[in-house]
Design a protein around this motif. Sequence first.
Motif, PDB file in Angstrom:
ATOM      1  N   CYS A   1      41.149  43.145  27.472  1.00  0.00           N
ATOM      2  CA  CYS A   1      40.451  44.090  28.542  1.00  0.00           C
ATOM      3  C   CYS A   1      41.169  43.945  29.749  1.00  0.00           C
ATOM      4  N   THR A   2      41.053  45.206  30.578  1.00  0.00           N
ATOM      5  CA  THR A   2      41.538  45.210  32.086  1.00  0.00           C
ATOM      6  C   THR A   2      40.582  45.497  32.942  1.00  0.00           C
ATOM      7  N   LEU A   3      40.627  44.570  34.083  1.00  0.00           N
ATOM      8  CA  LEU A   3      39.884  44.739  35.134  1.00  0.00           C
ATOM      9  C   LEU A   3      40.487  45.257  36.461  1.00  0.00           C
ATOM     10  N   GLU A   4      39.762  46.341  37.015  1.00  0.00           N
ATOM     11  CA  GLU A   4      39.856  46.842  38.128  1.00  0.00           C
ATOM     12  C   GLU A   4      39.005  47.121  39.135  1.00  0.00           C
ATOM     13  N   ALA A   5      39.261  47.195  40.436  1.00  0.00           N
ATOM     14  CA  ALA A   5      38.083  47.377  41.438  1.00  0.00           C
ATOM     15  C   ALA A   5      37.201  48.381  41.078  1.00  0.00           C
ATOM     16  N   GLY A   6      35.788  48.273  40.856  1.00  0.00           N
ATOM     17  CA  GLY A   6      34.939  49.164  40.566  1.00  0.00           C
ATOM     18  C   GLY A   6      34.865  49.651  39.067  1.00  0.00           C
ATOM     19  N   LYS A   7      35.665  48.752  38.348  1.00  0.00           N
ATOM     20  CA  LYS A   7      35.642  48.913  36.900  1.00  0.00           C
ATOM     21  C   LYS A   7      35.257  47.808  35.920  1.00  0.00           C
ATOM     22  N   GLU A   8      33.969  47.688  35.880  1.00  0.00           N
ATOM     23  CA  GLU A   8      33.714  46.326  34.754  1.00  0.00           C
ATOM     24  C   GLU A   8      33.741  46.732  33.697  1.00  0.00           C
ATOM     25  N   VAL A   9      33.820  45.417  32.648  1.00  0.00           N
ATOM     26  CA  VAL A   9      33.855  45.731  31.325  1.00  0.00           C
ATOM     27  C   VAL A   9      32.441  45.072  30.762  1.00  0.00           C
TER      28      VAL A   9
ATOM     29  N   PHE B   1      32.316  41.479  32.525  1.00  0.00           N
ATOM     30  CA  PHE B   1      33.260  41.007  33.546  1.00  0.00           C
ATOM     31  C   PHE B   1      33.577  41.897  34.585  1.00  0.00           C
ATOM     32  N   ARG B   2      33.879  41.585  35.774  1.00  0.00           N
ATOM     33  CA  ARG B   2      34.140  42.388  36.910  1.00  0.00           C
ATOM     34  C   ARG B   2      35.065  41.580  37.754  1.00  0.00           C
ATOM     35  N   LEU B   3      35.657  42.099  38.793  1.00  0.00           N
ATOM     36  CA  LEU B   3      36.448  41.563  39.763  1.00  0.00           C
ATOM     37  C   LEU B   3      35.572  41.331  41.074  1.00  0.00           C
ATOM     38  N   LYS B   4      35.386  40.107  41.474  1.00  0.00           N
ATOM     39  CA  LYS B   4      34.292  39.871  42.436  1.00  0.00           C
ATOM     40  C   LYS B   4      35.071  40.065  43.820  1.00  0.00           C
ATOM     41  N   ALA B   5      36.596  39.821  44.046  1.00  0.00           N
ATOM     42  CA  ALA B   5      37.460  39.952  44.873  1.00  0.00           C
ATOM     43  C   ALA B   5      38.855  40.408  44.196  1.00  0.00           C
ATOM     44  N   GLY B   6      39.357  41.160  45.065  1.00  0.00           N
ATOM     45  CA  GLY B   6      40.757  41.768  44.681  1.00  0.00           C
ATOM     46  C   GLY B   6      40.470  42.966  43.994  1.00  0.00           C
ATOM     47  N   SER B   7      41.760  43.846  43.837  1.00  0.00           N
ATOM     48  CA  SER B   7      41.574  45.266  43.200  1.00  0.00           C
ATOM     49  C   SER B   7      42.159  45.125  41.865  1.00  0.00           C
ATOM     50  N   GLY B   8      42.812  43.999  41.398  1.00  0.00           N
ATOM     51  CA  GLY B   8      43.517  44.083  40.218  1.00  0.00           C
ATOM     52  C   GLY B   8      44.744  45.126  40.049  1.00  0.00           C
ATOM     53  N   PRO B   9      45.068  45.253  38.829  1.00  0.00           N
ATOM     54  CA  PRO B   9      44.472  44.886  37.666  1.00  0.00           C
ATOM     55  C   PRO B   9      44.716  43.567  37.268  1.00  0.00           C
ATOM     56  N   ILE B  10      43.547  43.127  36.304  1.00  0.00           N
ATOM     57  CA  ILE B  10      43.821  41.772  35.877  1.00  0.00           C
ATOM     58  C   ILE B  10      43.420  41.574  34.404  1.00  0.00           C
ATOM     59  N   HIS B  11      44.294  41.300  33.585  1.00  0.00           N
ATOM     60  CA  HIS B  11      44.224  41.452  32.075  1.00  0.00           C
ATOM     61  C   HIS B  11      43.361  40.262  31.517  1.00  0.00           C
ATOM     62  N   LEU B  12      42.402  40.280  30.715  1.00  0.00           N
ATOM     63  CA  LEU B  12      41.923  39.334  29.972  1.00  0.00           C
ATOM     64  C   LEU B  12      42.182  39.615  28.596  1.00  0.00           C
ATOM     65  N   SER B  13      42.575  38.256  27.828  1.00  0.00           N
ATOM     66  CA  SER B  13      42.874  38.375  26.425  1.00  0.00           C
ATOM     67  C   SER B  13      42.279  37.153  25.795  1.00  0.00           C
ATOM     68  N   GLY B  14      41.794  37.529  24.513  1.00  0.00           N
ATOM     69  CA  GLY B  14      41.178  36.369  23.461  1.00  0.00           C
ATOM     70  C   GLY B  14      40.888  36.741  22.364  1.00  0.00           C
ATOM     71  N   GLN B  15      40.023  36.183  21.506  1.00  0.00           N
ATOM     72  CA  GLN B  15      39.665  35.891  20.287  1.00  0.00           C
ATOM     73  C   GLN B  15      38.277  36.735  20.027  1.00  0.00           C
ATOM     74  N   HIS B  16      38.189  37.625  19.351  1.00  0.00           N
ATOM     75  CA  HIS B  16      36.775  38.123  19.183  1.00  0.00           C
ATOM     76  C   HIS B  16      36.163  37.507  17.829  1.00  0.00           C
ATOM     77  N   LEU B  17      35.453  36.645  17.832  1.00  0.00           N
ATOM     78  CA  LEU B  17      34.973  36.013  16.457  1.00  0.00           C
ATOM     79  C   LEU B  17      33.556  36.484  16.068  1.00  0.00           C
ATOM     80  N   VAL B  18      33.679  37.058  14.701  1.00  0.00           N
ATOM     81  CA  VAL B  18      32.653  37.685  13.892  1.00  0.00           C
ATOM     82  C   VAL B  18      32.002  36.708  12.871  1.00  0.00           C
ATOM     83  N   MET B  19      30.951  36.290  12.719  1.00  0.00           N
ATOM     84  CA  MET B  19      30.200  35.561  11.740  1.00  0.00           C
ATOM     85  C   MET B  19      28.960  35.962  11.413  1.00  0.00           C
ATOM     86  N   MET B  20      28.703  35.403  10.072  1.00  0.00           N
ATOM     87  CA  MET B  20      27.162  35.419   9.615  1.00  0.00           C
ATOM     88  C   MET B  20      26.306  35.041  10.900  1.00  0.00           C
TER      89      MET B  20
END
Lengths: 126, 126, 126, 126, 126
Positions: free
Chosen positions: A18-26, A97-116
């Motif tokens: 996902c990508t965070l920018e000022a005023g754009k939370e995810v 997720f949101r930017l508490k300071a700065g205007s971005g863009p900041i990219h976050l990446s990772g793994q989405h785990l799905v389990m029973m």
Amino acid sequence: MNGLDEESLAPQTFLYGCTLEAGKEVTFSPEDHELEHQLDLKLACVDPSTKDELNLVEVEGQDAEGQKIKAALVSLKPSTLPSVCLGGFTITPPAVFRLKAGSGPIHLSGQHLVMMETEQSFDEDD
Amino acid sequence: MNGLDEESLAPQTFLYGCTLEAGKEVTFSPEDHELEHQLDLKLACVDPSTKDELNLVEVEGQDAEGQKIKAALVSLKPSTLPSVCLGGFTITPPAVFRLKAGSGPIHLSGQHLVMMETEQSFDEDD
Amino acid sequence: MNGLDEESLAPQTFLYGCTLEAGKEVTFSPEDHELEHQLDLKLACVDPSTKDELNLVEVEGQDAEGQKIKAALVSLKPSTLPSVCLGGFTITPPAVFRLKAGSGPIHLSGQHLVMMETEQSFDEDD
Amino acid sequence: MNGLDEESLAPQTFLYGCTLEAGKEVTFSPEDHELEHQLDLKLACVDPSTKDELNLVEVEGQDAEGQKIKAALVSLKPSTLPSVCLGGFTITPPAVFRLKAGSGPIHLSGQHLVMMETEQSFDEDD
Amino acid sequence: MNGLDEESLAPQTFLYGCTLEAGKEVTFSPEDHELEHQLDLKLACVDPSTKDELNLVEVEGQDAEGQKIKAALVSLKPSTLPSVCLGGFTITPPAVFRLKAGSGPIHLSGQHLVMMETEQSFDEDD
């Protein structure tokens, strides 16, 4: 248990970004009543278009008392530290997720785990 | 065992975050006699308001001899290294975090793990 | 087995911290015949009093052939890299930490794991 | 199985360290027919004597098709990034480390894991 | 199960490495109907020939809804941050790596894991 064998209790791994920018939370809040979801955050990084200021990423989630809390996660600045390994930070939904300071863009990446889903009932609130 | 099945022995993961400033220490000491608590520290980062000096985070906990010890954990400076991955540093309560140098603010974040207490009795003091 | 149940075979986690200075080496060598000890190194960082030079941490331990060896672990410099995540470097005692270069102080921290000794006999020297 | 009990199937952990210089490659290839060896690389760092240029570490090993391949692992420069956490990069022998660029010295360290060989036969080449 | 014993269900670890340049994307998509493949990304680093600009690595894969997504993974700049630990970012094939910004070369390395396929059928699309 829908015909799942023992092996299928292991989590399945999908890509998350996902990508965070000022005023754009995810929001990370998969709607699902049969499966359990987790986010395993791996990296945060700046973009070539990110202004040279300190960008502070904040996550809002739930603490062990069941209260909503905000935690400042990581600070990045293009000219000082353009990428940070997040070390597999496990996020249990719902989370924002949101930017508490700065205007971005900041990219976050990772793994989405799905389990029973496993029945767990030892809430502190009981 | 309160009706918990085998799966529920797996730890539950909550969000943890705190902010250290000069003269403001933070204690991690959940009061709980039935559940076991651990802190899995993931990241330390500076704030946009952090002065450009070396900030040294110290943790006070218990060593393997049962003595109280202080360990210097991580050093951050806004213009040099605004964020550091802590690699999943496991903290067993009770523990106290404070700034040994610098005036902060420094943000710490990680996962608060809650699991069923397991009887462990092989203390060195026995 | 001293009344330990299966759960108690899991390692117990304590806080570890030490400080290296020129001419001041630190030994990790817990005296214990019933319990097994390991060090899980997490972080190295400089102090506000550390001179701005390259500080190189060396660890002396045992290699797989049973020989004493020295390994250069991590280099820190206050103005360039004041903290380094060590990624959970597992140290089996006995081990000695010292500065191979620089005069420090350099702080090391991590987790001291204590678990029941398991009989292991497949030494290469047999 | 030489009298090993179930616990002894867990890997034993030894210290590993080597130093790369221009024209001086290092081979990790333990000669052993009964035990299985792995290298868990943890850190790379510069030396006080390392020239201020980009040093690129290359590892030569085997890919999943059984072919010999070279992978560029990590870049270090004394004035920019004197140490890098390698995150527990698992190397299966035989492997060769060398500098693809720069003249070093660059220090690599990690854990040498030794465990009982397990029969594995699902090669792609079958 | 082709004569595999229980131990052989453990993944086998091979070396993975690739190099990204402007206009040269790399696909990770092993063709295999009996074995399961995963990539455990460990490090990204610049080359001595990499221009001093921000290089942003993008990975294209599949999210938990079965949709193709692109995630910005890591940003590197030779004069600021020549190497980044990726913390064991698990990539499930098929995946494509490319530079979203910068002209490289950027080296990616990690472990290619091969294991017996386990029947998993709890797709969200069912």
